[in-house]
Structure formats: C-alpha cells, structure tokens
Scaffold this motif. Structure first.
Motif, PDB file in Angstrom:
ATOM      1  N   UNK A  64       0.994  -1.333   0.181  1.00  0.00           N
ATOM      2  CA  UNK A  64       0.043   0.029   0.106  1.00  0.00           C
ATOM      3  C   UNK A  64       0.985   1.351  -0.149  1.00  0.00           C
ATOM      4  N   UNK A  65       2.139   1.170   0.936  1.00  0.00           N
ATOM      5  CA  UNK A  65       2.873   2.499   0.795  1.00  0.00           C
ATOM      6  C   UNK A  65       3.815   2.582  -0.418  1.00  0.00           C
ATOM      7  N   UNK A  66       4.083   1.552  -1.010  1.00  0.00           N
ATOM      8  CA  UNK A  66       4.690   1.644  -2.520  1.00  0.00           C
ATOM      9  C   UNK A  66       3.977   2.146  -3.325  1.00  0.00           C
ATOM     10  N   UNK A  72      -0.684   6.115  -6.550  1.00  0.00           N
ATOM     11  CA  UNK A  72      -1.978   5.484  -6.553  1.00  0.00           C
ATOM     12  C   UNK A  72      -2.435   4.819  -5.338  1.00  0.00           C
ATOM     13  N   UNK A  73      -2.777   3.679  -5.050  1.00  0.00           N
ATOM     14  CA  UNK A  73      -3.080   3.247  -3.517  1.00  0.00           C
ATOM     15  C   UNK A  73      -3.485   1.828  -3.896  1.00  0.00           C
ATOM     16  N   UNK A  74      -3.768   1.053  -2.611  1.00  0.00           N
ATOM     17  CA  UNK A  74      -4.017  -0.212  -2.745  1.00  0.00           C
ATOM     18  C   UNK A  74      -5.564  -0.454  -2.420  1.00  0.00           C
ATOM     19  N   UNK A 171       6.645   3.139 -14.389  1.00  0.00           N
ATOM     20  CA  UNK A 171       7.216   4.476 -13.678  1.00  0.00           C
ATOM     21  C   UNK A 171       6.135   5.272 -12.926  1.00  0.00           C
ATOM     22  N   UNK A 172       4.859   5.338 -13.618  1.00  0.00           N
ATOM     23  CA  UNK A 172       4.043   6.252 -12.890  1.00  0.00           C
ATOM     24  C   UNK A 172       2.539   5.147 -12.795  1.00  0.00           C
ATOM     25  N   UNK A 173       1.863   5.538 -11.812  1.00  0.00           N
ATOM     26  CA  UNK A 173       0.528   4.784 -11.819  1.00  0.00           C
ATOM     27  C   UNK A 173      -0.409   6.002 -11.451  1.00  0.00           C
ATOM     28  N   UNK A 207       7.752  -7.392   2.536  1.00  0.00           N
ATOM     29  CA  UNK A 207       7.375  -6.425   1.390  1.00  0.00           C
ATOM     30  C   UNK A 207       8.507  -6.560   0.345  1.00  0.00           C
ATOM     31  N   UNK A 208       8.112  -5.902  -0.646  1.00  0.00           N
ATOM     32  CA  UNK A 208       9.122  -5.465  -1.940  1.00  0.00           C
ATOM     33  C   UNK A 208      10.375  -5.018  -1.550  1.00  0.00           C
TER      34      UNK A 208
END
Ligand code: FAD
Length: 483
Positions: A64-66, A72-74, A171-173, A207-208
C-alpha cells in the motif's frame, strides 16, 4: 458509467517490479485500480497459516505504501472474490480486470470460474504468466507425460530456455479514479490477537523493499559461497528468499536474472550461482508436480502409502512440535521454527525424517504444523518436502534411507554453534557430547550442570530399534501392495 480504468487483481504477486498484470495495465495509459481481496475460504483446505497471515499483513502494508508513492493506492476488500470484483467494476465503471495466474490448483479453479463470470458480464479479462520460470505444460517427458524425477525435469526445463528479462515497475500509476472504498488493513484481522510475533519481527522485513534487500545480499554474499555453505545451518549460507518468493514480493525471474548476471560478471561465483539456480529449479519442480497431481496436497503420490501403518500421534507429536525430542539438532530446528517462522532446509529434512520414519507419524501431521508456523509455508514446496522425506512422493528419498539426526548434526553443525544458539541448556557441553548428550558420561554431565530428563529430555525414541520397525512396516506395505 463505463470508463477505460483497469482493475489489477493482486494476489501472491505483492510487488510493483516484474509484475506483468500491473505492467500491462499501466501500459494502457488508463487509470489503474490495484485491489487485494481477502478470501481465505477460496484457498481450499490449505488456508494461510498463522505465520503466513502475519507476513501477509505486513506485506500488504508495504505494498500500500509503495503504491501511494507512485500516486496510486491499494484497495482492500474481503469476501467472495467475484462479488468484490463485480462491485469494484460497477462502482468505478472499469471494464477490464488483469491478474497474474495463480500457482495452486484450488486458486486456478477459482480463477477460471471468476474469468467466465466476468466475461459473461462483458468485462475483459487478461491473465499473465508470472511467479514461475516455466509454464506448467512447457516441460514434458519425450512421451509427453509430466516428470516425476527432478534431474531430467531440470535438464529439460533448462533446454527449453526460460525468459529471464524481468519487466520494470510501472514508472507512474495514475491516481485511483473515483476514490473507491477500501477496508483498513486491520479489518482483515491477519495479525495475531496475542503478541507472539516478536521473533518474526526481529527476523524479517516483509514487502518488496525487504525482498530487494534480501536479493541484493544474496547476490553479494550468499550466492558466491552457496555451493559450499548451503547445507550448514550454523552459517548464513542460504538466501532466505523463500517467504518473499511465496508472497511474490520478488519473482523467480528476478532472482534467476540476478544469478545469471553474477555468473557472467564473477566467474568465481559461478558454481554458487548455478547451485542456487538449481534450488530454484526444485521450486519449479514442486509447482510442476502440484499442477499435474493436484491431489498430492493431501494424498501421497505413491498410493501404496495409503495403507502404510502410521502411528497414533500422542505425546511424541507434542514433543516434536515443542522441540523436546532429546535430539539436539531436531530440537534446535523446531525451536528456530517456532521463534522465527523459518527453519534451515537441512534441518527440515532431519526433523521431518524423525517424525515420519523413527516416530512413524503421518507426514500430514508434520506438514500441517509447518503450514501454521512457517512464514514461507507454500503448498507446492511443503508437499514436495514432506512427501520426499517420508518416501511417498516423486523422486523421493527411498524409504530405507533413514536420516540419522546425530550423524547429520556432527556433519552439518560441527562446532555446535546452531545447537548452542537454539538449545541453550546444552550450551556448556563439549562438542564431543553435544550432538548426543545422553551418551555423555555422568561425570561430564555433572561437570557442566546438565541432568538428562530434568534440564533436557532423554531421546523420545531409540534410533536403531525405530529404524528397524519402520523398515519392517515399509516392507510389509510394499509386499501387500504387490499382491
Ligand atoms: C519437510 C520440508 C518442508 C518444506 N516446506 C517448505 C515450504 O512450505 N515452503 C518453502 O518455500 N520451502 C519449503 N521447503 C523447501 C526448503 O526447505 C525451503 O525452500 C528453503 O529452506 C528456504 O530457504 P532459503 O530461501 O534460504 O533457500 P535457498 O537455499 O536460498 O533456495 C532459494 C529458493 O529456492 C527454493 N527452494 C530451495 N530448496 C527447495 C526445495 N527443497 N524444494 C522447493 N523449493 C526449494 C525456495 O523458493 C528458496 O527460497 C521444505 C523442505 C522440507 C524438507
């Protein structure tokens, strides 16, 4: 009101980089709606265990943070996946849902049901291969059958040439359109109600970003020496990537590409990189088996074992679970598992062998315990590991090869550092007696303040006698099956 927004249904692919569904959704240039739906009842008999839920909680928080950092958001939802996707599509006007293919049979069945229903509603569905190096049907024997033995499987897999070029993170969401409702993470109730997770918190960074750090350390420090140290529980000789791989925080393609680059850049590291890639091959083999033999999560692949005389569980199972068997290497492993949610592969084999062969307790009892306590609990790998050790799976260690926990301890923890860490009540014993403390002379035990049966248990089983009994049970099973 229909829009061109694309829903990306995230599941065991909790990452932004090398995530085909997310990448292709972002490439459309349309707004992207990343959603995670908590639907444990759709996981079949193997719903995520307690340690896995702990991991999932933190991994979703990290994701969610990433996503927020990308603008964007989760979106979190719970309940039936199809209903949740339809509600999100209706609420946002999205007419497309993308996801990466599931690896487990129950989830694959669920996905095809969801795909048909969504398409029936006029919603476009795109599914992408991810999280395995080889498609389940790509690797076959010359006769077109699935493989049951690892070495020829891996040889055939490598000649089919995996695609190792990972995709970049989008690159962007674009921001979430229409501000869709999301549950708070706490509403999924994944975290334990009582605080037993301090050991997990100390050991892991879900997390990633944590996965990326782990992969970086693996390539820099672990891979070069992997071939030499991978069997040593007393050394940091393995990658510890398993929970990151299970939850898809890193893809096997990213790991394989990193190893390939290391091999090219540092020839001295090549044997280690190759050995680690081969281990990833075992993960591929486990997925291959579970895909072609989906019943093996609960039943032995070798059906002769349906009639094997397993013993009643009783106090022996309890002693094994609690790390009080009297065999220091096994007890060290079981305590490492309980505290940190992980156990070294070599010790997993030794602990599983003691349970299934010397104690003759059903491999499913062990598999269930691991399932609840491992942060990397994974249906394909856990099934392969347990059936392999118990002798009833594909490419299994033959039943007559019973692992001796004392010999393994002397060989793989020669200075006893692993045992001393996890079984501190034996820490003062000299190496010579540490691996089988019940054989130490009374004077040695007294000198070091250890009373067997008081400070540390006597062995719960006689290794030699139980081995003979297990072999007799196996011979009878094999002979009866031949009739
Ligand atoms: C009884 C038993 C139960 C097991 N249960 C699980 C489980 O639930 N989940 C799980 O991920 N692994 C399981 N394994 C396999 C293995 O023990 C772990 O994958 C390994 O210890 C993870 O540590 P690592 O990431 O440091 O491995 P490394 O040695 O660094 O290997 C890299 C990766 O390769 C894969 N891998 C390595 N060894 C194996 C193997 N023998 N079989 C399949 N994949 C492998 C894993 O994805 C691992 O992360 C089990 C093994 C046994 C004997």
């Amino acid at each position: 009101m229909p829009t061109d927004a694309v829903i990306v249904w995230l599941r065991r692919d909790l990452r932004l980089a090398d995530n085909p569904a997310l990448f292709h959704a972002a490439a459309t240039g349309a707004p992207v709606l990343p959603v995670y739906i908590h639907a444990p009842e759709e996981e079949g008999d193997w719903t995520t265990g307690a340690a896995g839920r702990w991991w999932l909680h933190h991994s979703l928080g990290a994701l969610a943070g990433a996503l927020q950092e990308c603008g964007s958001g989760l979106i979190l939802r719970s309940g039936e996946s199809l209903e949740a996707l339809l509600a999100l599509a209706r609420g946002s006007g999205a007419r497309a849902v993308y996801w990466n293919r599931a690896l487990e049979p129950a989830l694959g069945v669920r996905d095809s049901r969801v795909r048909h229903a969504l398409q029936g509603e006029g919603i476009e569905v795109r599914e992408y291969p991810a999280d395995r190096l080889f498609a389940p049907d790509a690797v076959r024997t010359r006769a077109g059958a699935p493989f049951r033995v690892f070495t020829p499987f891996w040889k055939a897999a490598l000649t089919s040439g995996p695609d190792l070029e990972p995709l970049p993170a989008p690159p962007i969401l674009p921001p979430l359109p229409g501000n869709p409702a999301t549950l708070p993470l706490e509403a999924l109730a994944l975290r334990p109600a009582t605080a037993w997770d301090s050991g997990l918190r100390a050991a892991w960074r879900p997390g990633e970003a944590g996965a990326r750090t782990c992969l970086g350390e693996t390539l820099a420090e672990v891979a070069p020496a992997y071939a030499r140290l991978r069997d040593r529980p007393d050394r940091n000789g393995t990658s510890r990537l398993s929970p990151h791989l299970h939850f898809g925080e890193v893809s096997p393609r990213q790991v394989a590409a990193g190893l390939e680059a290391l091999r090219a850049e540092a020839p001295a590291a090549a044997p280690g990189a190759q050995a680690l890639l081969r281990q990833l091959g075992w993960r591929e083999f486990a997925l291959h088996l579970l895909h072609h033999f989906p019943e093996t999560g609960d039943s032995p692949l070798d059906r002769r074992y349906d009639r094997f005389p397993w013993r009643e569980t009783g106090p022996a199972l309890d002693a094994w679970q609690r790390g009080r068997t009297g065999f220091p290497l096994v007890d060290a492993g079981m305590r490492e598992l309980w505290t940190s949610g992980w156990m070294h592969n070599r010790v997993r084999m030794v602990a599983a062998s003691l349970l299934t062969k010397n104690l003759r307790i059903h491999w499913l009892e062990g598999a269930r315990w691991f399932w609840d306590t491992l942060v990397d609990a994974d249906l394909a790998n856990n099934t392969l590991g347990w059936q392999w050790t118990a002798g009833c799976g594909a490419d299994a260690a033959p039943f007559f090869r019973v692992i001796n926990p004392v010999r393994q301890s002397e060989r793989f923890d020669p200075e006893g550092a692993y045992i001393r860490h996890w079984v501190p009540e034996l820490a003062a014993l000299p190496n010579r007696w540490l691996h089988a403390p019940w054989t130490a002379p009374g004077a040695v035990l007294r000198e070091h303040g250890v009373v067997i049966g008081r400070d540390y248990p006597a062995p719960i089983v006689d290794l030699r006698a139980s081995r003979e009994e297990a072999l007799a049970a196996w011979r009878a099973t094999v002979q009866n099956a031949g009739r």
